[in-house]
Each structure stands twice: as C-alpha cells, then as structure tokens.
Design an enzyme around this catalytic site. Structure first.
Site, mmCIF file in Angstrom:
data_model
loop_
_atom_site.group_PDB
_atom_site.id
_atom_site.type_symbol
_atom_site.label_atom_id
_atom_site.label_comp_id
_atom_site.label_asym_id
_atom_site.label_seq_id
_atom_site.Cartn_x
_atom_site.Cartn_y
_atom_site.Cartn_z
ATOM 1 C CD GLN A 101 -1.919 -1.329 2.697
ATOM 2 O OE1 GLN A 101 -2.956 -0.461 3.226
ATOM 3 N NE2 GLN A 101 -1.780 -2.037 3.699
ATOM 4 C CG HIS A 119 -3.479 3.347 -1.939
ATOM 5 N ND1 HIS A 119 -2.668 2.656 -0.478
ATOM 6 C CD2 HIS A 119 -4.310 2.326 -2.045
ATOM 7 C CE1 HIS A 119 -4.319 2.133 -0.589
ATOM 8 N NE2 HIS A 119 -4.713 1.591 -1.586
ATOM 9 C CB SER A 189 -4.293 0.044 10.563
ATOM 10 O OG SER A 189 -3.974 0.469 9.721
ATOM 11 C CD GLU A 215 -2.345 -0.220 16.235
ATOM 12 O OE1 GLU A 215 -2.221 0.567 16.667
ATOM 13 O OE2 GLU A 215 -1.934 0.099 14.804
HETATM 14 C C1 BJW Z 1 4.713 -1.460 12.718
HETATM 15 C C2 BJW Z 1 5.725 -0.846 12.575
HETATM 16 C C3 BJW Z 1 6.960 -1.258 12.704
HETATM 17 C C4 BJW Z 1 4.156 1.039 12.775
HETATM 18 N N1 BJW Z 1 6.674 -2.540 12.392
HETATM 19 N N2 BJW Z 1 4.135 -2.595 12.674
HETATM 20 C C5 BJW Z 1 -16.431 2.782 5.212
HETATM 21 C C6 BJW Z 1 -16.520 1.522 4.991
HETATM 22 C C7 BJW Z 1 -15.167 1.031 4.412
HETATM 23 C C8 BJW Z 1 -14.955 1.110 3.369
HETATM 24 C C9 BJW Z 1 -14.691 2.460 3.628
HETATM 25 C C10 BJW Z 1 -15.425 3.534 3.827
HETATM 26 N N3 BJW Z 1 -15.761 4.635 3.623
HETATM 27 C C11 BJW Z 1 -14.803 4.998 2.461
HETATM 28 C C12 BJW Z 1 -14.502 3.738 1.999
HETATM 29 C C13 BJW Z 1 -13.859 3.344 2.080
HETATM 30 C C14 BJW Z 1 -12.580 3.457 1.426
HETATM 31 C C15 BJW Z 1 -11.908 3.163 2.766
HETATM 32 O O1 BJW Z 1 -10.960 2.541 3.441
HETATM 33 N N4 BJW Z 1 -12.015 3.667 4.422
HETATM 34 C C16 BJW Z 1 -12.044 3.113 5.474
HETATM 35 C C17 BJW Z 1 -10.630 3.820 5.779
HETATM 36 C C18 BJW Z 1 -12.865 3.110 6.600
HETATM 37 N N5 BJW Z 1 -10.930 3.318 0.845
HETATM 38 C C19 BJW Z 1 -11.216 4.124 -0.470
HETATM 39 O O2 BJW Z 1 -11.583 5.289 -0.937
HETATM 40 C C20 BJW Z 1 -10.363 3.060 -1.735
HETATM 41 N N6 BJW Z 1 -11.031 2.993 -2.362
HETATM 42 C C21 BJW Z 1 -11.720 2.919 -2.996
HETATM 43 O O3 BJW Z 1 -12.918 2.031 -2.191
HETATM 44 O O4 BJW Z 1 -12.529 2.981 -3.962
HETATM 45 C C22 BJW Z 1 -14.053 2.724 -4.338
HETATM 46 C C23 BJW Z 1 -14.927 3.365 -3.722
HETATM 47 C C24 BJW Z 1 -15.103 4.520 -4.095
HETATM 48 C C25 BJW Z 1 -15.899 5.463 -2.938
HETATM 49 C C26 BJW Z 1 -17.018 5.385 -1.841
HETATM 50 C C27 BJW Z 1 -16.531 3.900 -1.250
HETATM 51 C C28 BJW Z 1 -15.534 3.359 -1.880
HETATM 52 C C29 BJW Z 1 -8.623 3.959 -1.875
HETATM 53 C C30 BJW Z 1 -7.934 3.830 -0.430
HETATM 54 C C31 BJW Z 1 -6.946 4.499 -0.700
HETATM 55 C C32 BJW Z 1 -5.880 5.576 0.084
HETATM 56 N N7 BJW Z 1 -5.006 6.118 0.671
HETATM 57 C C33 BJW Z 1 -4.191 6.129 1.338
HETATM 58 C C34 BJW Z 1 -3.121 7.755 1.345
HETATM 59 C C35 BJW Z 1 -2.141 7.434 -0.075
HETATM 60 C C36 BJW Z 1 -1.906 8.922 -0.893
HETATM 61 C C37 BJW Z 1 -0.947 9.228 0.349
HETATM 62 O O5 BJW Z 1 -0.275 8.659 0.908
HETATM 63 O O6 BJW Z 1 -1.253 10.149 0.305
HETATM 64 O O7 BJW Z 1 -3.007 5.004 0.910
HETATM 65 S S1 BJW Z 1 -4.670 6.233 2.901
HETATM 66 C C38 BJW Z 1 -3.378 5.968 3.622
HETATM 67 O O8 BJW Z 1 -4.330 4.591 4.092
HETATM 68 C C39 BJW Z 1 -2.763 5.470 2.527
HETATM 69 C C40 BJW Z 1 -2.181 3.730 2.766
HETATM 70 O O9 BJW Z 1 -1.856 3.278 1.769
HETATM 71 C C41 BJW Z 1 -3.164 3.246 3.616
HETATM 72 C C42 BJW Z 1 -3.064 2.094 4.855
HETATM 73 O O10 BJW Z 1 -2.537 3.008 5.840
HETATM 74 P P1 BJW Z 1 -0.987 2.143 6.167
HETATM 75 O O11 BJW Z 1 -0.350 1.207 5.490
HETATM 76 O O12 BJW Z 1 -2.220 0.486 6.876
HETATM 77 O O13 BJW Z 1 -0.928 2.431 7.687
HETATM 78 P P2 BJW Z 1 -1.695 2.379 9.086
HETATM 79 O O14 BJW Z 1 -0.896 3.860 9.692
HETATM 80 O O15 BJW Z 1 -2.748 2.628 9.145
HETATM 81 O O16 BJW Z 1 -1.518 1.780 10.037
HETATM 82 C C43 BJW Z 1 -0.146 0.956 10.287
HETATM 83 C C44 BJW Z 1 0.479 0.132 10.943
HETATM 84 O O17 BJW Z 1 2.158 -0.039 10.663
HETATM 85 C C45 BJW Z 1 0.124 0.516 12.917
HETATM 86 O O18 BJW Z 1 -0.806 -0.577 13.052
HETATM 87 C C46 BJW Z 1 1.147 0.039 13.599
HETATM 88 O O19 BJW Z 1 0.869 -0.100 14.327
HETATM 89 C C47 BJW Z 1 1.993 -0.858 12.392
HETATM 90 N N8 BJW Z 1 3.545 -0.783 12.829
HETATM 91 N N9 BJW Z 1 5.668 0.352 12.692
HETATM 92 C C48 BJW Z 1 5.746 -3.013 12.141
HETATM 93 N N10 BJW Z 1 8.473 -1.399 12.418
#
Ligand code: BJW
Length: 246
Positions: A101, A119, A189, A215
């Site tokens: 991601q 992404h 996460s 976590e």
């Molecule tokens: C460690 C560590 C170490 C720390 N070792 N571990 C309601 C319900 C369900 C879905 C939706 C909803 N409302 C909207 C949605 C859809 C939405 C979504 O899922 N939202 C949820 C938040 C609710 N998704 C979308 O919009 C996606 N598109 C889509 O679904 O299209 C169809 C659709 C359209 C319209 C409506 C509905 C559906 C697109 C998602 C795009 C995500 N974009 C981002 C930004 C990218 C650009 C940028 O960076 O500027 O992508 S958001 C951000 O989150 C980024 C990441 O790739 C993504 C995931 O985050 P990640 O990688 O998991 O990071 P963290 O910080 O969350 O977690 C880090 C983890 O690591 C933690 O657990 C720490 O503990 C751990 N950690 N250090 C191991 N050393």
C-alpha cells in the site's frame, strides 16, 4: 514470541507460494511516518483536505506543496532490513507476489523486482486530462505543475480516498491472495479497503496468514501466527531460521 517466530519459519519452509501485503509500518523504521499511529500523518493533517480529489480540485497548490514536502522527506530515506527480507523472499519462493500500500518506492529501492503498488507511487504524476499519461515527477517548489504536452494540471500518481484502484493492479493482488499458500501481512492497520480485504480472501481460499505488526489489527484473530513487533527486526529473525535449516 520466540515460539511464534519458529512456527512462522516452519510454515514458510514448507511453502512454495507466498503473497505479502505491506503497509506504512514497514517503512516506519526508515523514518517515514505512518498514517494512523500517534505520530502518524492523519493525526497531524486532515485527510479530506489533502488526500481527496475534492481537495485537489479546490486547492491544487496546497495539495502539491504537501506532496512535494513528502517527496523530499522520502528521497532522504533508505530501505531497512524489513524491506530487504522481501528481496530475499522474491528470489527464494517459486511463486511470490509483493503487494504494497506504500507509495514510497522503498521496496524497489531495496531491490524487489516486481512490486504491486496498490496506492500508486509518490515519485510519479499523471495528467488530469489524459489520465493514462503517467511519468516520474519531483515537484520541487512548483506547486501548480502542468503537463508538458497539453498544459493541463498534473496530479500525484497516488490513490486518494473515494477513488477506485487501478483494475489491473487490484486484479493482480486479488489473484495472488486467492492463490497463495501463505499470506504475510506486515506494517498495516488493515482498515483501508480494498487492501484490507486481501488477507481475508487469502484465508477464505485456504491460505495461512502470518501477521507481523506492532499492534493488533482487525485480522489478527484470523491469523495462524500474529507477532507483535517491528518488521525490520522480526522478519530477519524468521528469515534466518528459514534459510538456516534448508
Ligand atoms: C509497524 C511498525 C513497524 C508501525 N513494524 N508494524 C466505510 C467502510 C468501508 C470502506 C469505506 C468506508 N468509507 C469509505 C470507504 C472506502 C475507503 C476506506 O477503506 N476507508 C476506510 C478508512 C474506512 N477506501 C477507499 O476510498 C479506496 N477506494 C475505494 O474503496 O474505491 C471504491 C469506493 C469509492 C467511493 C466510496 C466507497 C468505495 C481508496 C483508498 C486509498 C487510500 N489512500 C491512502 C493515501 C495514499 C496517498 C498518500 O499517502 O498521500 O493510502 S490513505 C493511507 O492509508 C494510505 C495507506 O496506503 C493506507 C493504509 O495505511 P497503512 O499502510 O495500513 O498505515 P497505518 O498508519 O494505518 O498503519 C500502520 C501500521 O503499522 C499500524 O498498525 C502500526 O502499529 C504498524 N507499525 N511501525 C511493524 N516498525
């Protein structure tokens, strides 16, 4: 913890087909901020003001300024031992798919050849008018960059909230999840869909899930092994055991 690491290594030693999903936590040890941790981006900035098409349409310069700042930060970072283990895995397993991601390109800089970037990539941009025109781009202090061919505004080549993922990219990731024997998930996460659905697809199709995360996540209860720790520390420990015994 030691037992879980040993068990993870045992599973991997018996495996031919692996899919991996990484998230921001894997790059945290390279000093790239995660999104949802206490010091994460979404605790400092409003996602809806910076990571949506609506925000970009209203204020492209603000959005580009933020992406330019993040480009500069990421350019200074280096891959860590966690990234490097996936390079080893790519060479070792007959079937291996690395899905990320992350938009930082650190897996490729570590040496991974084939990375499914769900992404997008922050070092790339695309034309707002001709979306298929994707190119390498560093913004510098140009916060209203234009397409050299048609003069339209260009945008970061990343997936914002509410945007669909590229169908070929999510198709490849889904197929890898559905067909692997072991699904490894690290540093995410697991709350952002459709990425968060991939481990569930893998499990439903009979794969074992190994999770390495600081976590607990919504999929921890479904994991065969769920290890609380840093990816850059735990993955090398597992890998030492996998290689040492073969
Ligand atoms: C460690 C560590 C170490 C720390 N070792 N571990 C309601 C319900 C369900 C879905 C939706 C909803 N409302 C909207 C949605 C859809 C939405 C979504 O899922 N939202 C949820 C938040 C609710 N998704 C979308 O919009 C996606 N598109 C889509 O679904 O299209 C169809 C659709 C359209 C319209 C409506 C509905 C559906 C697109 C998602 C795009 C995500 N974009 C981002 C930004 C990218 C650009 C940028 O960076 O500027 O992508 S958001 C951000 O989150 C980024 C990441 O790739 C993504 C995931 O985050 P990640 O990688 O998991 O990071 P963290 O910080 O969350 O977690 C880090 C983890 O690591 C933690 O657990 C720490 O503990 C751990 N950690 N250090 C191991 N050393």
């Amino acid at each position: 913890m030691k037992k879980q690491i040993e068990k993870a290594a045992e599973i991997l030693k018996e495996t031919l087909s692996v899919a991996v999903l990484t998230g921001a936590g894997v790059s945290a040890e390279s000093n790239i901020p995660t999104y949802r941790d206490a010091d994460g981006l979404w605790n400092q900035f409003q996602a809806q003001d910076l990571a949506t098409l609506e925000a970009f349409s209203k204020n492209p310069a603000t959005v580009w300024e933020w992406y330019s700042y993040r480009q500069q930060l990421m350019l200074k970072c280096e891959p860590n031992p966690g990234h490097k283990i996936f390079v080893e895995m790519e060479k070792y397993f007959p079937e291996f798919t690395l899905i990320t991601q992350n938009i930082d390109g650190l897996h490729q800089r570590a040496g991974s050849k084939d990375v499914v970037e769900l992404h997008g990539n922050v070092m790339k941009a695309r034309c707002m008018k001709e979306e298929e025109k994707v190119f390498d781009f560093i913004a510098g202090d140009n916060y209203l960059p234009k397409c050299e061919d048609c003069g339209s505004l260009i945008r970061p080549h990343v997936v914002w909230f509410g945007e669909m993922l590229d169908s070929e990219v999510i198709g490849k990731a889904t197929s890898a999840a559905a067909n692997c024997e072991v699904f490894i998930m690290s540093g995410t996460s697991a709350v952002v869909y459709p990425a968060a659905g991939l481990p569930l697809i893998a499990i439903r199709n009979g794969a074992k899930l190994i999770e390495i995360n600081l976590e607990e996540t919504p999929v921890s209860d479904y994991a065969e092994i769920s290890i609380r720790g840093k990816s850059g520390e735990i993955l090398p420990e597992i890998w030492k055991l996998v290689k040492g015994d073969k």
